[in-house]
Design a protein around this motif. Structure first.
Motif, PDB file in Angstrom:
ATOM      1  N   ARG A  50       7.109  19.236 -13.536  1.00  0.00           N
ATOM      2  CA  ARG A  50       7.013  19.805 -14.884  1.00  0.00           C
ATOM      3  C   ARG A  50       8.234  20.655 -15.200  1.00  0.00           C
ATOM      4  NH1 ARG A  50       5.417  24.806 -16.629  1.00  0.00           N
ATOM      5  NH2 ARG A  50       4.627  24.942 -18.776  1.00  0.00           N
ATOM      6  N   MET A  54      11.063  20.103 -18.149  1.00  0.00           N
ATOM      7  CA  MET A  54      11.377  21.154 -19.111  1.00  0.00           C
ATOM      8  C   MET A  54      12.845  21.583 -19.060  1.00  0.00           C
ATOM      9  SD  MET A  54       7.955  23.542 -18.742  1.00  0.00           S
ATOM     10  CE  MET A  54       8.491  24.692 -20.020  1.00  0.00           C
ATOM     11  N   PRO A 128      -1.913  17.655 -14.515  1.00  0.00           N
ATOM     12  CA  PRO A 128      -0.995  18.081 -15.578  1.00  0.00           C
ATOM     13  C   PRO A 128      -1.555  19.225 -16.418  1.00  0.00           C
ATOM     14  CG  PRO A 128      -1.050  15.695 -15.467  1.00  0.00           C
ATOM     15  CD  PRO A 128      -2.134  16.186 -14.544  1.00  0.00           C
ATOM     16  N   HIS A 132      -0.001  23.144 -16.601  1.00  0.00           N
ATOM     17  CA  HIS A 132       0.627  23.450 -17.892  1.00  0.00           C
ATOM     18  C   HIS A 132      -0.106  24.527 -18.687  1.00  0.00           C
ATOM     19  CE1 HIS A 132       3.329  22.645 -21.240  1.00  0.00           C
ATOM     20  NE2 HIS A 132       2.278  22.594 -22.056  1.00  0.00           N
ATOM     21  N   MET A 189       3.140  12.941 -15.399  1.00  0.00           N
ATOM     22  CA  MET A 189       3.479  14.217 -16.034  1.00  0.00           C
ATOM     23  C   MET A 189       4.302  14.046 -17.296  1.00  0.00           C
ATOM     24  SD  MET A 189       2.809  17.419 -15.536  1.00  0.00           S
ATOM     25  CE  MET A 189       2.977  18.389 -17.032  1.00  0.00           C
ATOM     26  N   TRP A 190       5.195  13.080 -17.331  1.00  0.00           N
ATOM     27  CA  TRP A 190       6.076  12.923 -18.489  1.00  0.00           C
ATOM     28  C   TRP A 190       5.298  12.602 -19.773  1.00  0.00           C
ATOM     29  CZ3 TRP A 190      10.953  14.082 -19.735  1.00  0.00           C
ATOM     30  CH2 TRP A 190      11.489  13.503 -20.890  1.00  0.00           C
ATOM     31  N   TYR A 193       3.009  15.627 -20.657  1.00  0.00           N
ATOM     32  CA  TYR A 193       3.748  16.774 -21.205  1.00  0.00           C
ATOM     33  C   TYR A 193       4.125  16.539 -22.667  1.00  0.00           C
ATOM     34  CZ  TYR A 193       7.410  20.261 -21.823  1.00  0.00           C
ATOM     35  OH  TYR A 193       8.175  21.306 -22.302  1.00  0.00           O
ATOM     36  N   ALA A 210      -0.151  27.423 -23.471  1.00  0.00           N
ATOM     37  CA  ALA A 210       0.749  27.094 -22.372  1.00  0.00           C
ATOM     38  C   ALA A 210       1.118  28.374 -21.643  1.00  0.00           C
ATOM     39  CB  ALA A 210       1.995  26.391 -22.900  1.00  0.00           C
TER      40      ALA A 210
END
Length: 212
Positions: A50, A54, A128, A132, A189-190, A193, A210
């Motif tokens: 993650r 980012m 995830p 997050h 995760m991609w 997210y 978040a």
């Protein structure tokens, strides 16, 4: 050529990082006796991924992994244990009713099939969501399901990606040592997210904030 060489370097660097991260996941899963180690190790792996997504690509992989592993060891194991029991019950019920040849059993089997689909979505989004968002206890399970259904396009991408990479693992078993969970972590995760960002921007999840 310099641009091409730079792309090769960055690609090679990411491959090495994914391999290292996967070895950490295996090692710390074993450290917890697998049963108690796999969930916190997976949370730690997803936390690192993650941060990469980012833009924090220069973080200390081991330090970030170890801190997350220690911090979330108890909390995620409690959630994982409950979900494991639920999954076992679903599997037993599906096996039982599929062996009975009657209209009632077929109807019940359809219901359990739908419940299993919701369970799968929850499992895909649990980690995830855990890394997050800042929630409490089993709110993670609730919002994992909600976010998975809301981000249906991302969910389809995740499922297809996991199926594809599993096929590769079956054809090339040697890749399991270095990329078994790290690549799956990126695949899950991609899209998750991106779905989280979309939901936050649309103001659809006001109760979720978040955190990390």
């Amino acid at each position: 050529m310099s641009g091409f060489a730079n792309s090769i370097y960055r690609g090679s660097d990411m491959i090495m990082k994914l391999a290292y991260l996967n070895l950490l996941w295996i090692g710390f899963s074993l450290l917890g006796g697998i049963i108690l180690g796999v969930f916190p190790a997976t949370v730690a792996l997803f936390t690192v991924i993650r941060k990469w997504i980012m833009g924090n690509k220069d973080i200390s992989i081991f330090q970030t992994f170890w801190q997350c592993y220690k911090r979330d060891f108890v909390g995620i194991n409690v959630i994982g244990l409950v979900l494991g029991i639920i999954g076992f019950v679903l599997a037993v019920d599906i096996y039982y009713f599929s062996s009975i040849n009657s209209l009632l059993s077929k109807s019940i089997l359809i219901i359990f099939g739908i419940l299993s689909l919701f369970y799968l979505i929850t499992i895909l989004y649990l980690i995830p969501t855990y890394v997050h968002f800042e929630l409490k206890g089993f709110q993670y399970v609730k919002y994992a399901l909600i976010l998975g259904i809301t981000n249906i396009g991302g969910t389809i991408v995740i499922i297809l990606g996991c199926v594809a990479v599993t096929f590769v693992y079956m054809k090339i078993p040697a890749t399991l040592l270095f990329f078994s969970m790290s690549v799956i972590g990126v695949i899950v995760m991609w899209p998750a997210y991106r779905g989280f960002l979309k939901i936050n921007n649309q103001g659809q999840m006001d109760l979720v904030k978040a955190n990390k």
